[in-house]
Design a protein around this motif. Structure first.
Motif, mmCIF file in Angstrom:
data_model
loop_
_atom_site.group_PDB
_atom_site.id
_atom_site.type_symbol
_atom_site.label_atom_id
_atom_site.label_comp_id
_atom_site.label_asym_id
_atom_site.label_seq_id
_atom_site.Cartn_x
_atom_site.Cartn_y
_atom_site.Cartn_z
ATOM 1 N N UNK A 7 -0.865 -3.219 -13.352
ATOM 2 C CA UNK A 7 -1.883 -2.265 -13.803
ATOM 3 C C UNK A 7 -3.257 -2.588 -13.219
ATOM 4 N N UNK A 8 -3.260 -2.984 -11.948
ATOM 5 C CA UNK A 8 -4.514 -3.254 -11.258
ATOM 6 C C UNK A 8 -5.145 -4.596 -11.564
ATOM 7 N N UNK A 9 -4.504 -5.396 -12.409
ATOM 8 C CA UNK A 9 -5.036 -6.699 -12.781
ATOM 9 C C UNK A 9 -4.223 -7.809 -12.129
ATOM 10 N N UNK A 10 -4.910 -8.675 -11.418
ATOM 11 C CA UNK A 10 -4.245 -9.777 -10.723
ATOM 12 C C UNK A 10 -3.888 -10.890 -11.699
ATOM 13 N N UNK A 11 -2.657 -11.338 -11.636
ATOM 14 C CA UNK A 11 -2.227 -12.466 -12.460
ATOM 15 C C UNK A 11 -2.863 -13.744 -11.900
ATOM 16 N N UNK A 12 -3.606 -14.474 -12.712
ATOM 17 C CA UNK A 12 -4.421 -15.575 -12.191
ATOM 18 C C UNK A 12 -3.669 -16.748 -11.581
ATOM 19 N N UNK A 13 -2.428 -16.998 -12.006
ATOM 20 C CA UNK A 13 -1.722 -18.180 -11.517
ATOM 21 C C UNK A 13 -0.473 -17.841 -10.699
ATOM 22 N N UNK A 14 -0.276 -16.575 -10.380
ATOM 23 C CA UNK A 14 0.867 -16.156 -9.564
ATOM 24 C C UNK A 14 0.441 -15.834 -8.139
ATOM 25 N N UNK A 15 1.117 -16.455 -7.177
ATOM 26 C CA UNK A 15 0.875 -16.198 -5.763
ATOM 27 C C UNK A 15 2.226 -15.961 -5.088
ATOM 28 N N UNK A 16 2.173 -15.507 -3.861
ATOM 29 C CA UNK A 16 3.421 -15.389 -3.091
ATOM 30 C C UNK A 16 3.116 -15.573 -1.608
ATOM 31 N N UNK A 17 4.176 -15.881 -0.845
ATOM 32 C CA UNK A 17 4.029 -16.136 0.579
ATOM 33 C C UNK A 17 4.611 -15.005 1.418
ATOM 34 N N UNK A 18 5.246 -14.030 0.774
ATOM 35 C CA UNK A 18 5.929 -12.943 1.474
ATOM 36 C C UNK A 18 5.172 -11.624 1.338
ATOM 37 N N UNK A 19 5.490 -10.649 2.227
ATOM 38 C CA UNK A 19 4.936 -9.314 2.035
ATOM 39 C C UNK A 19 5.670 -8.626 0.891
ATOM 40 N N UNK A 20 5.182 -7.451 0.461
ATOM 41 C CA UNK A 20 5.691 -6.838 -0.762
ATOM 42 C C UNK A 20 6.516 -5.577 -0.482
ATOM 43 N N UNK A 21 7.174 -5.077 -1.516
ATOM 44 C CA UNK A 21 8.104 -3.953 -1.392
ATOM 45 C C UNK A 21 7.493 -2.673 -0.818
ATOM 46 N N UNK A 22 6.293 -2.266 -1.251
ATOM 47 C CA UNK A 22 5.736 -1.041 -0.657
ATOM 48 C C UNK A 22 5.634 -1.134 0.860
ATOM 49 N N UNK A 23 5.233 -2.294 1.342
ATOM 50 C CA UNK A 23 5.119 -2.505 2.781
ATOM 51 C C UNK A 23 6.502 -2.542 3.426
ATOM 52 N N UNK A 24 7.416 -3.276 2.809
ATOM 53 C CA UNK A 24 8.758 -3.431 3.359
ATOM 54 C C UNK A 24 9.510 -2.093 3.407
ATOM 55 N N UNK A 25 9.408 -1.324 2.319
ATOM 56 C CA UNK A 25 10.053 -0.020 2.293
ATOM 57 C C UNK A 25 9.469 0.921 3.330
ATOM 58 N N UNK A 26 8.140 0.851 3.495
ATOM 59 C CA UNK A 26 7.471 1.690 4.493
ATOM 60 C C UNK A 26 7.859 1.283 5.909
ATOM 61 N N UNK A 27 8.028 -0.006 6.128
ATOM 62 C CA UNK A 27 8.450 -0.495 7.449
ATOM 63 C C UNK A 27 9.832 0.046 7.789
ATOM 64 N N UNK A 28 10.760 -0.064 6.855
ATOM 65 C CA UNK A 28 12.130 0.407 7.095
ATOM 66 C C UNK A 28 12.148 1.899 7.405
ATOM 67 N N UNK A 29 11.454 2.687 6.601
ATOM 68 C CA UNK A 29 11.432 4.141 6.812
ATOM 69 C C UNK A 29 10.719 4.506 8.099
ATOM 70 N N UNK A 30 9.596 3.841 8.346
ATOM 71 C CA UNK A 30 8.843 4.132 9.561
ATOM 72 C C UNK A 30 9.629 3.827 10.812
ATOM 73 N N UNK A 31 10.322 2.715 10.808
ATOM 74 C CA UNK A 31 11.120 2.338 11.970
ATOM 75 C C UNK A 31 12.283 3.304 12.172
ATOM 76 N N UNK A 32 12.887 3.737 11.061
ATOM 77 C CA UNK A 32 14.013 4.681 11.139
ATOM 78 C C UNK A 32 13.581 6.003 11.770
ATOM 79 N N UNK A 33 12.383 6.474 11.430
ATOM 80 C CA UNK A 33 11.896 7.756 11.948
ATOM 81 C C UNK A 33 11.243 7.604 13.315
ATOM 82 N N UNK A 34 10.288 6.681 13.408
ATOM 83 C CA UNK A 34 9.467 6.570 14.621
ATOM 84 C C UNK A 34 10.208 5.967 15.806
ATOM 85 N N UNK A 35 11.031 4.985 15.550
ATOM 86 C CA UNK A 35 11.692 4.269 16.651
ATOM 87 C C UNK A 35 13.137 4.739 16.846
#
Length: 405
Positions: free
Chosen positions: A160-188
């Motif tokens: 809900x727009x609020x960053x969890x203060x003690x949670x981090x990650x080293x990977x990219x996230x689902x919105x980006x990953x899903x967009x990459x898959x769809x973009x590659x399927x259409x564009x490439x």
């Protein structure tokens, strides 16, 4: 005479009782002294000792055990290596890991144990979003940071727009990953019609499905079928039969390698010729063993190019130590540990809150790419995805791709 012996016996009895009584009191006194000294020794070790504990959580049993075992092996190996080089800030590290069994409540319990009992200064893992999301309350209560490895759901770090203060990650996230898959399927790949088969009971699968469909349709593609199953299902033929009727160019399968192998085999048995595509839940040696020809020619979005020169040293060290290939999770666990070490050095402290503050300004080069943490998101910014194609039972890197390109 009898009176004398009577008195003598009484005296002997009294002396014996006194002697025994003294003996009983003396031994407990020693034990009590030891008991009083032990806590002092433990307290001294905790505050001035030379060992600092680092936690890890993940699946060591269950369907995703192959990933969890690789992650924990990686962390243990890196801890051994840094200790052999003199440690971190002059102290030795100790890796402590717990099996989440792929369960959210087990993950919460593991974090509770690591923070309250083991007194770790930071935690690495888990790889699954469903386990990474619920641990935030314990992390905030105990004020210990966590670096998730391959947990890609946005809610791992922001709700809900609020960053969890003690949670981090080293990977990219689902919105980006899903967009990459769809973009590659259409564009490439130039595909216009897509079907989606997804796990309705899994946050990860639902997230990728949502963002794949959004990007695919925005780019002019058409979703001709959307079918769901539940975790644990092994028969996908009813859903695949409907998908076959829709005649898609590509089928997006955003779930994990075991189900991918089962559904891919069944798709080919039904005569489906469409190209298969997935996300970072695909890459595993298990997938190649179970699916073989069924996934030949398929594509998936990944966090790393397995043939990149930057990862070869780590791959070789892991193979030499464990006599097995590195799974995807090992690369992300490597970079999560790198983030931890960098934060400790810049904070010049093992205080968990100081480490958390330093993590917010991370900007390092990892083997999976540049890791620059956004302070408002606790996610790495600008990491490009790698597109991998399965060719003759091997993972073949195609290109780095961003949906904006």
């Amino acid at each position: 005479m009898r009176k004398f012996w009577g008195i003598f016996l009484v005296l002997v009895l009294v002396v014996s009782i006194v002697a025994v009584g003294c003996g009983q009191k003396q031994e407990p006194a020693k034990e009590e002294q030891k008991a009083q000294e032990a806590p002092k020794e433990e307290a001294k070790q905790e505050t001035t000792g030379d060992v600092v504990k680092v936690g890890w959580i993940g699946s060591l049993t269950g369907d995703q055990a192959v990933w969890g075992q690789c992650e924990f092996n990686t962390v243990k190996m890196l801890v051994e290596e840094i200790n052999a080089q003199g440690g971190l800030l002059g102290k030795k590290l100790e890796a402590i890991g717990y099996d989440t069994r792929g369960d959210a409540m087990e993950a919460v319990n593991a974090v509770r144990r690591l923070t309250s009992q083991d007194k770790v200064v930071a935690i690495i893992g888990p790889n699954a979003s469903g386990q990474a999301i619920p641990i935030s309350t314990v992390l905030e209560e105990m004020k210990v940071p966590d670096i998730a490895t391959v947990a890609t759901n946005p809610k791992v770090t922001v709700v809900d727009g609020k960053t969890k203060p003690f949670n981090f990650r080293v990977c990219f996230i689902d919105p980006y990953q899903g967009a990459v898959a769809a973009g590659y399927a259409v564009d490439v790949l130039k595909f216009k019609k897509a079907a989606v088969l997804y796990d309705v009971a899994d946050d990860y699968s639902q997230g990728l499905t949502e963002f794949f469909i959004k990007t695919f349709t925005e780019k002019g593609g058409e979703i001709v079928a959307k079918e769901a199953f539940k975790s644990g299902d092994t028969d996908f033929r009813p859903q695949l039969s409907k998908i076959k009727t829709a005649n898609p160019d590509i089928i997006f399968m955003p779930y994990f390698f075991k189900e991918v192998a089962l559904s891919a085999n069944q798709a080919r048995e039904l005569g489906i010729k469409a190209v298969l595509m997935g996300g970072d839940g695909w890459p595993s040696e298990v997938l190649l063993e179970m699916a073989r020809d069924a996934v030949n020619g398929s594509y998936f979005v990944n966090h790393v190019d397995f043939d990149d020169p930057a990862v070869q040293d780590f791959k070789n060290r892991y193979m030499k130590k464990y006599d097995r290939k590195v799974e995807l999770n090992g690369y992300l666990a490597h970079d999560a540990f790198l983030m931890f070490v960098d934060a400790v050095k810049r904070a010049n402290s093992f205080d968990p809150v100081a480490i958390r503050d330093a993590l917010e300004t991370t900007n390092i080069q990892g083997i999976t790419g540049n890791i620059k943490i956004g302070k408002d998101t606790h996610n790495p910014e600008g990491k490009e995805a790698a597109i991998i194609k399965i060719v003759d039972g091997k993972y073949v890197f195609q290109q780095k791709y961003s949906p904006s390109k």
